[in-house]
Design a protein around this motif. Structure first.
Motif, mmCIF file in Angstrom:
data_model
loop_
_atom_site.group_PDB
_atom_site.id
_atom_site.type_symbol
_atom_site.label_atom_id
_atom_site.label_comp_id
_atom_site.label_asym_id
_atom_site.label_seq_id
_atom_site.Cartn_x
_atom_site.Cartn_y
_atom_site.Cartn_z
ATOM 1 N N GLN A 271 0.850 -1.185 0.000
ATOM 2 C CA GLN A 271 0.000 0.000 0.000
ATOM 3 C C GLN A 271 0.888 1.237 0.000
ATOM 4 O O GLN A 271 2.114 1.132 0.061
ATOM 5 N N VAL A 301 -2.565 -7.210 11.031
ATOM 6 C CA VAL A 301 -3.602 -7.389 10.009
ATOM 7 C C VAL A 301 -4.367 -8.687 10.250
ATOM 8 O O VAL A 301 -5.601 -8.732 10.174
ATOM 9 N N GLY A 305 -7.999 -8.223 11.758
ATOM 10 C CA GLY A 305 -8.778 -8.195 10.531
ATOM 11 C C GLY A 305 -8.743 -6.851 9.828
ATOM 12 O O GLY A 305 -9.731 -6.441 9.195
ATOM 13 N N MET A 306 -7.617 -6.164 9.933
ATOM 14 C CA MET A 306 -7.502 -4.840 9.319
ATOM 15 C C MET A 306 -7.349 -4.976 7.805
ATOM 16 O O MET A 306 -6.713 -5.905 7.310
ATOM 17 N N SER A 307 -7.932 -4.056 7.074
ATOM 18 C CA SER A 307 -7.812 -4.077 5.608
ATOM 19 C C SER A 307 -6.490 -3.474 5.165
ATOM 20 O O SER A 307 -5.956 -3.824 4.116
ATOM 21 N N GLU A 308 -5.966 -2.551 5.972
ATOM 22 C CA GLU A 308 -4.662 -1.960 5.664
ATOM 23 C C GLU A 308 -4.035 -1.429 6.940
ATOM 24 O O GLU A 308 -4.695 -1.303 7.975
#
Length: 325
Positions: A271, A301, A305-308
């Motif tokens: 990212q 992550v 459960g983080m997306s970024e």
């Protein structure tokens, strides 16, 4: 067909257990067949050589040692590692990469160099802070040369009984002749400390004297690597025994950015980060620290459960790593 001299060399090297010469001769035969237009045969020979090297490494060396008390003791002194890291997978300062490549070049031309009464680089001293690539470099050299890595357990080397430690050390150097490998004496300052140090016990001084003698006369095809974080504690007589002394340092901004690029891609943390800022904030950390920061972010992550990953979280991980320093 292969020349008579090559066939004789192949058989002799097999009988002597000289894997380096055996594989080199086999490759010469493959090259000769390719020049004659026998490309299929040449390719088959090359594949057989690659498979033989891989199979031998996977099978291991220690299990082939004769079963007797001395060899059992040797097994207790050596930790066998089959490294898979390659030099091009590492981020190091350009000067260190050049030094390691030179060692590989000389090792790959070992027979040619010795035919001219010269010796390839094989006795190496790695110095520098923890986490800066000394052990990883030993693994990369072993991997590139398709030979095992033995890490010497120094805690098992020193004995309270006079003379026993020296006998153990002799076993290790004898093994270097029997089994071509990279032999790594990690945290070498534990036995290589200056003999003028009045705090050192007599047995360690005797082991150092024995090491100086053994490494001076070692003419095996193995590589001997001593690694230390404390070069200033080493006995001055040691330095001239090594063919190369490679000094590792903490990464500079360019190496830090390159390592972040590599590890973030490997961990699928791709990212938009301001890597110039992040690299500047990371100055003073080791290669190992930087790699662990990336792994910690990957675990964040997975766990939450983080997306970024936010840049602020990235920087906070860097600050936490810097606290012990």
């Amino acid at each position: 067909m292969a020349a008579a001299e090559q066939i004789k060399s192949l058989i002799k090297s097999f009988g002597d257990g000289d894997d380096t010469r055996f594989y080199a001769t086999a490759m010469q035969i493959a090259a000769a067949e390719a020049r004659k237009g026998h490309t299929t045969l040449a390719d088959d020979i090359k594949k057989l050589i690659d498979n033989a090297k891989t199979g031998k490494n996977k099978a291991g060396i220690v299990r082939n040692l004769p079963v007797n008390a001395a060899q059992k003791e040797l097994n207790d002194l050596l930790e066998l590692v089959h490294p898979e890291v390659r030099l091009d997978q590492m981020v190091l300062a350009p000067g260190i990469v050049a030094s390691l490549k030179r060692i590989l070049q000389e090792q790959n031309k070992l027979e040619l160099i010795r035919q001219h009464n010269l010796q390839p680089r094989k006795k190496l001293l790695f110095t520098g802070p923890p986490g800066c690539g000394k052990t990883m470099s030993a693994k990369a050299l072993a991997s590139e040369l398709s030979i095992p890595l033995f890490i010497i357990r120094l805690d098992g080397l020193i004995s309270k009984f006079m003379g026993e430690s020296i006998a153990k050390l002799r076993l290790i150097f004898d093994a270097m002749h029997q089994f071509r490998a990279v032999y790594l004496f990690d945290e070498f300052d534990s036995i290589g400390t200056s003999r003028t140090n009045s705090n050192e016990v007599g047995e360690i001084k005797r082991v150092l004297n024995a090491f100086l003698l053994q490494i001076e006369k070692d003419d095996s095809n193995s590589l001997v690597i001593a690694a230390t974080n404390l070069p200033e504690h080493l006995d001055p007589a040691l330095f001239r025994r090594f063919d190369d002394i490679i000094s590792y340092k903490l990464p500079e901004e360019r190496e830090i950015r390159s390592l972040y690029d590599l590890r973030l891609n490997e961990l699928n943390l791709i990212q938009e980060f301001n890597l110039d800022r992040i690299a500047r904030e990371s100055l003073g950390l080791s290669y190992s620290d930087i790699s662990r920061i990336c792994e910690d972010l990957a675990k964040e992550v997975l766990i939450f459960g983080m997306s970024e990953v936010s840049e602020e979280l990235f920087l906070e991980n860097i600050r936490q790593r810097k606290k012990p320093y």
